[in-house]
Scaffold this active site. Structure first.
Site, PDB file in Angstrom:
ATOM      1  N   TYR A  70      43.959  69.614  71.728  1.00 28.75           N
ATOM      2  CA  TYR A  70      43.103  68.810  72.599  1.00 28.75           C
ATOM      3  C   TYR A  70      41.623  69.108  72.350  1.00 28.75           C
ATOM      4  CZ  TYR A  70      46.954  66.557  74.921  1.00 28.75           C
ATOM      5  OH  TYR A  70      48.056  65.764  75.155  1.00 28.75           O
ATOM      6  N   ARG A  73      40.684  67.052  69.405  1.00 22.53           N
ATOM      7  CA  ARG A  73      40.580  65.630  69.729  1.00 22.53           C
ATOM      8  C   ARG A  73      39.327  65.342  70.559  1.00 22.53           C
ATOM      9  NH1 ARG A  73      46.085  64.018  72.265  1.00 22.53           N
ATOM     10  NH2 ARG A  73      44.931  62.099  72.582  1.00 22.53           N
ATOM     11  N   ASN A 105      44.207  55.197  77.780  1.00 22.52           N
ATOM     12  CA  ASN A 105      43.423  56.092  76.921  1.00 22.52           C
ATOM     13  C   ASN A 105      42.794  57.219  77.727  1.00 22.52           C
ATOM     14  OD1 ASN A 105      44.143  54.293  75.015  1.00 22.52           O
ATOM     15  ND2 ASN A 105      42.134  53.317  74.811  1.00 22.52           N
ATOM     16  N   ASP A 107      40.166  58.890  76.348  1.00 23.32           N
ATOM     17  CA  ASP A 107      38.930  59.178  75.605  1.00 23.32           C
ATOM     18  C   ASP A 107      37.636  58.862  76.354  1.00 23.32           C
ATOM     19  OD1 ASP A 107      38.680  56.350  75.387  1.00 23.32           O
ATOM     20  OD2 ASP A 107      39.595  56.307  73.385  1.00 23.32           O
ATOM     21  N   HIS A 122      46.605  57.822  82.291  1.00 23.56           N
ATOM     22  CA  HIS A 122      47.068  59.058  81.645  1.00 23.56           C
ATOM     23  C   HIS A 122      46.021  60.154  81.676  1.00 23.56           C
ATOM     24  CE1 HIS A 122      50.184  56.457  79.219  1.00 23.56           C
ATOM     25  NE2 HIS A 122      50.539  56.655  80.477  1.00 23.56           N
ATOM     26  N   CYS A 130      44.426  73.325  86.388  1.00 26.35           N
ATOM     27  CA  CYS A 130      45.205  74.557  86.307  1.00 26.35           C
ATOM     28  C   CYS A 130      46.674  74.173  86.100  1.00 26.35           C
ATOM     29  CB  CYS A 130      45.022  75.337  87.609  1.00 26.35           C
ATOM     30  SG  CYS A 130      46.116  76.758  87.709  1.00 26.35           S
ATOM     31  N   GLY A 190      45.859  46.479  72.272  1.00 29.89           N
ATOM     32  CA  GLY A 190      45.889  47.706  71.467  1.00 29.89           C
ATOM     33  C   GLY A 190      46.865  48.752  71.955  1.00 29.89           C
ATOM     34  N   THR A 191      47.987  48.300  72.493  1.00 35.86           N
ATOM     35  CA  THR A 191      49.015  49.278  72.886  1.00 35.86           C
ATOM     36  C   THR A 191      50.352  48.904  72.264  1.00 35.86           C
ATOM     37  OG1 THR A 191      50.297  50.245  74.707  1.00 35.86           O
ATOM     38  CG2 THR A 191      49.291  48.103  75.152  1.00 35.86           C
ATOM     39  N   ASN A 216      46.745  42.427  69.377  1.00 35.25           N
ATOM     40  CA  ASN A 216      47.220  43.542  68.558  1.00 35.25           C
ATOM     41  C   ASN A 216      47.412  43.022  67.129  1.00 35.25           C
ATOM     42  OD1 ASN A 216      48.842  45.771  67.482  1.00 35.25           O
ATOM     43  ND2 ASN A 216      49.293  46.303  69.603  1.00 35.25           N
TER      44      ASN A 216
HETATM   45  C1  BJW Z   1      45.192  47.996  67.413  1.00 30.58           C
HETATM   46  C2  BJW Z   1      44.152  48.232  66.548  1.00 30.58           C
HETATM   47  C3  BJW Z   1      42.984  47.477  66.736  1.00 30.58           C
HETATM   48  C4  BJW Z   1      45.744  49.571  66.022  1.00 30.58           C
HETATM   49  N1  BJW Z   1      42.932  46.591  67.719  1.00 30.58           N
HETATM   50  N2  BJW Z   1      45.114  47.086  68.371  1.00 30.58           N
HETATM   51  C5  BJW Z   1      61.735  54.074  81.078  1.00 30.58           C
HETATM   52  C6  BJW Z   1      62.450  53.873  79.916  1.00 30.58           C
HETATM   53  C7  BJW Z   1      62.430  54.831  78.905  1.00 30.58           C
HETATM   54  C8  BJW Z   1      61.706  56.016  79.029  1.00 30.58           C
HETATM   55  C9  BJW Z   1      60.996  56.206  80.179  1.00 30.58           C
HETATM   56  C10 BJW Z   1      61.024  55.236  81.184  1.00 30.58           C
HETATM   57  N3  BJW Z   1      60.225  55.701  82.203  1.00 30.58           N
HETATM   58  C11 BJW Z   1      59.712  56.888  81.854  1.00 30.58           C
HETATM   59  C12 BJW Z   1      60.170  57.225  80.624  1.00 30.58           C
HETATM   60  C13 BJW Z   1      59.826  58.476  79.865  1.00 30.58           C
HETATM   61  C14 BJW Z   1      58.468  58.419  79.200  1.00 30.58           C
HETATM   62  C15 BJW Z   1      58.429  57.281  78.190  1.00 30.58           C
HETATM   63  O1  BJW Z   1      57.889  56.216  78.423  1.00 30.58           O
HETATM   64  N4  BJW Z   1      58.952  57.524  77.007  1.00 30.58           N
HETATM   65  C16 BJW Z   1      58.930  56.486  75.945  1.00 30.58           C
HETATM   66  C17 BJW Z   1      58.346  57.095  74.660  1.00 30.58           C
HETATM   67  C18 BJW Z   1      60.299  55.911  75.801  1.00 30.58           C
HETATM   68  N5  BJW Z   1      57.390  58.281  80.175  1.00 30.58           N
HETATM   69  C19 BJW Z   1      56.917  59.339  80.820  1.00 30.58           C
HETATM   70  O2  BJW Z   1      57.381  60.448  80.668  1.00 30.58           O
HETATM   71  C20 BJW Z   1      55.785  59.093  81.817  1.00 30.58           C
HETATM   72  N6  BJW Z   1      56.086  59.731  83.068  1.00 30.58           N
HETATM   73  C21 BJW Z   1      56.967  59.206  83.937  1.00 30.58           C
HETATM   74  O3  BJW Z   1      57.476  58.120  83.760  1.00 30.58           O
HETATM   75  O4  BJW Z   1      57.197  60.017  85.038  1.00 30.58           O
HETATM   76  C22 BJW Z   1      58.346  59.731  85.823  1.00 30.58           C
HETATM   77  C23 BJW Z   1      59.536  60.257  85.048  1.00 30.58           C
HETATM   78  C24 BJW Z   1      59.540  61.568  84.661  1.00 30.58           C
HETATM   79  C25 BJW Z   1      60.639  62.073  83.953  1.00 30.58           C
HETATM   80  C26 BJW Z   1      61.696  61.223  83.616  1.00 30.58           C
HETATM   81  C27 BJW Z   1      61.653  59.867  83.998  1.00 30.58           C
HETATM   82  C28 BJW Z   1      60.571  59.399  84.738  1.00 30.58           C
HETATM   83  C29 BJW Z   1      54.510  59.755  81.325  1.00 30.58           C
HETATM   84  C30 BJW Z   1      53.973  59.107  80.101  1.00 30.58           C
HETATM   85  C31 BJW Z   1      52.722  59.869  79.656  1.00 30.58           C
HETATM   86  C32 BJW Z   1      52.227  59.389  78.317  1.00 30.58           C
HETATM   87  N7  BJW Z   1      51.229  60.297  77.861  1.00 30.58           N
HETATM   88  C33 BJW Z   1      50.609  60.067  76.557  1.00 30.58           C
HETATM   89  C34 BJW Z   1      49.766  61.320  76.193  1.00 30.58           C
HETATM   90  C35 BJW Z   1      48.465  61.344  76.997  1.00 30.58           C
HETATM   91  C36 BJW Z   1      47.604  62.474  76.566  1.00 30.58           C
HETATM   92  C37 BJW Z   1      47.221  62.405  75.104  1.00 30.58           C
HETATM   93  O5  BJW Z   1      46.595  61.438  74.645  1.00 30.58           O
HETATM   94  O6  BJW Z   1      47.553  63.363  74.411  1.00 30.58           O
HETATM   95  O7  BJW Z   1      49.793  58.890  76.601  1.00 30.58           O
HETATM   96  S1  BJW Z   1      51.777  59.686  75.252  1.00 30.58           S
HETATM   97  C38 BJW Z   1      50.775  58.512  74.445  1.00 30.58           C
HETATM   98  O8  BJW Z   1      51.360  57.188  74.501  1.00 30.58           O
HETATM   99  C39 BJW Z   1      49.474  58.454  75.245  1.00 30.58           C
HETATM  100  C40 BJW Z   1      49.159  56.992  75.218  1.00 30.58           C
HETATM  101  O9  BJW Z   1      48.321  56.666  76.309  1.00 30.58           O
HETATM  102  C41 BJW Z   1      50.528  56.356  75.310  1.00 30.58           C
HETATM  103  C42 BJW Z   1      50.571  54.956  74.802  1.00 30.58           C
HETATM  104  O10 BJW Z   1      50.221  54.879  73.443  1.00 30.58           O
HETATM  105  P1  BJW Z   1      49.372  53.633  72.947  1.00 30.58           P
HETATM  106  O11 BJW Z   1      48.071  53.639  73.619  1.00 30.58           O
HETATM  107  O12 BJW Z   1      50.192  52.427  73.053  1.00 30.58           O
HETATM  108  O13 BJW Z   1      49.088  54.054  71.407  1.00 30.58           O
HETATM  109  P2  BJW Z   1      49.992  53.884  70.104  1.00 30.58           P
HETATM  110  O14 BJW Z   1      49.441  54.805  69.087  1.00 30.58           O
HETATM  111  O15 BJW Z   1      51.430  53.975  70.416  1.00 30.58           O
HETATM  112  O16 BJW Z   1      49.750  52.354  69.680  1.00 30.58           O
HETATM  113  C43 BJW Z   1      48.507  51.889  69.213  1.00 30.58           C
HETATM  114  C44 BJW Z   1      48.601  50.370  69.100  1.00 30.58           C
HETATM  115  O17 BJW Z   1      47.325  49.886  68.722  1.00 30.58           O
HETATM  116  C45 BJW Z   1      49.590  49.894  68.020  1.00 30.58           C
HETATM  117  O18 BJW Z   1      50.402  48.855  68.558  1.00 30.58           O
HETATM  118  C46 BJW Z   1      48.676  49.324  66.932  1.00 30.58           C
HETATM  119  O19 BJW Z   1      49.245  48.212  66.232  1.00 30.58           O
HETATM  120  C47 BJW Z   1      47.482  48.896  67.734  1.00 30.58           C
HETATM  121  N8  BJW Z   1      46.211  48.820  67.013  1.00 30.58           N
HETATM  122  N9  BJW Z   1      44.533  49.209  65.633  1.00 30.58           N
HETATM  123  C48 BJW Z   1      44.023  46.394  68.484  1.00 30.58           C
HETATM  124  N10 BJW Z   1      41.901  47.651  65.901  1.00 30.58           N
END
Ligand code: BJW
Length: 250
Positions: A70, A73, A105, A107, A122, A130, A190-191, A216
């Protein structure tokens, strides 16, 4: 480069919309130079999978590794500035009566661009809390400990972001769900639409009759259900959308 085509029906709807929600992901910051979450990492971090670092289990196992990831980043983000996509959303906010920007995001680039109504689902890379007590910590004594220790309880400090398996901040999630359920138009920008509960927000909007627009360069699981898919980079499409809707210079 030619101006991207924005469907006339979307421009009409946006001109008359009073309630608009925008959900952003890492792609909107890509053109600022912030790597997306799922793209391969570089340098020292190339051999780690981000999905395996962004968990409480990873932090328990190796807090130093996760803290340093982190810190690296944060340093990357400090060297970037908001891009044309972030700025177009600032313009959109000025023109829509009830505008909510929901971001996954961490950031802080939307705030730096000048957006106001932001829900950070997030958390934020630049805040610390803590690990034991889950309380925000603003400062701590200088030390060589990595991670540093909480000045109150001596527990380990961690970034104030939401890891897999952790709950999203309840009030923020509630507000995002309300914005999605009441929006006339929701943009998903962008997600990868893979991470829940954020990935449910466009579906909530659809269920309530909203127009859902995906921006996207790549298709996502949301694409087949979206009302419009605008294929391309956020930094190109969003300024064109704003310019063609309100007659501004892109
Ligand atoms: C462009 C571009 C350009 C490129 N222009 N576009 C239901 C079903 C299945 C699983 C679950 C569910 N409910 C909960 C879950 C579990 C889990 C989950 O979702 N898992 C999946 C992977 C299946 N969710 C959780 O655990 C969440 N908590 C929760 O639900 O609590 C209750 C619970 C607990 C326990 C069990 C069950 C329920 C918490 C989720 C937290 C996510 N945290 C992160 C890290 C944050 C800190 C960090 O940054 O380090 O958040 S993970 C990561 O993914 C980060 C992002 O915000 C998030 C989304 O990613 P994002 O933004 O979509 O990025 P990318 O890289 O995936 O995609 C980029 C996109 O941009 C691409 O499509 C490109 O094409 C595009 N692109 N250039 C426009 N120029």
């Amino acid at each position: 480069m030619s101006e991207p085509h924005i469907p006339a029906a979307l421009i009409q709807r946006l001109r008359s919309a009073r309630r608009v929600a925008v959900l952003t992901g890492a792609g909107i910051s890509a053109e600022s130079g912030v790597p997306t979450f799922r793209e391969a990492q570089t340098g020292l971090w190339a051999r780690y999978n981000p999905e395996e670092l962004a968990t409480p289990e990873a932090f328990r196992r190796n807090p130093q590794l996760v803290w340093e990831w982190y810190a690296w980043r944060r340093e990357q983000v400090r060297q970037t500035t908001p891009n044309a996509g972030h700025l177009a959303l600032v313009e959109m906010e000025r023109r829509i009566a009830e505008f909510t920007l929901i971001t996954q995001n961490v950031d802080g680039l939307h705030r730096r661009a000048g957006s106001h109504q932001i829900l950070e689902l997030h958390g934020n890379l630049f805040r610390t809390k803590c690990f034991n007590e889950n309380r925000p910590v603003e400062s701590w004594p200088e030390s060589t400990d990595i991670p540093p220790r909480c000045p109150q309880c001596g527990g380990l400090l961690r970034p104030d972001v939401v890891w897999f398996g952790e709950m999203l901040p309840a009030g923020v999630l509630r507000a995002a769900e309300h914005a999605a359920a009441t929006a006339q138009i929701l943009f998903s920008v962008g997600t990868s639409a893979l991470v829940y509960p954020a990935a449910d927000l466009p579906l909530t909007a659809l269920t309530h009759g909203a127009t859902v627009v995906e921006i996207n360069p790549q298709p996502t699981p949301l694409s087949p259900q979206a009302t419009f898919c605008l294929t391309g980079a956020a930094g190109v499409i969003l300024p064109a959308l704003v310019a063609q809707t309100w007659g501004l210079v892109a």
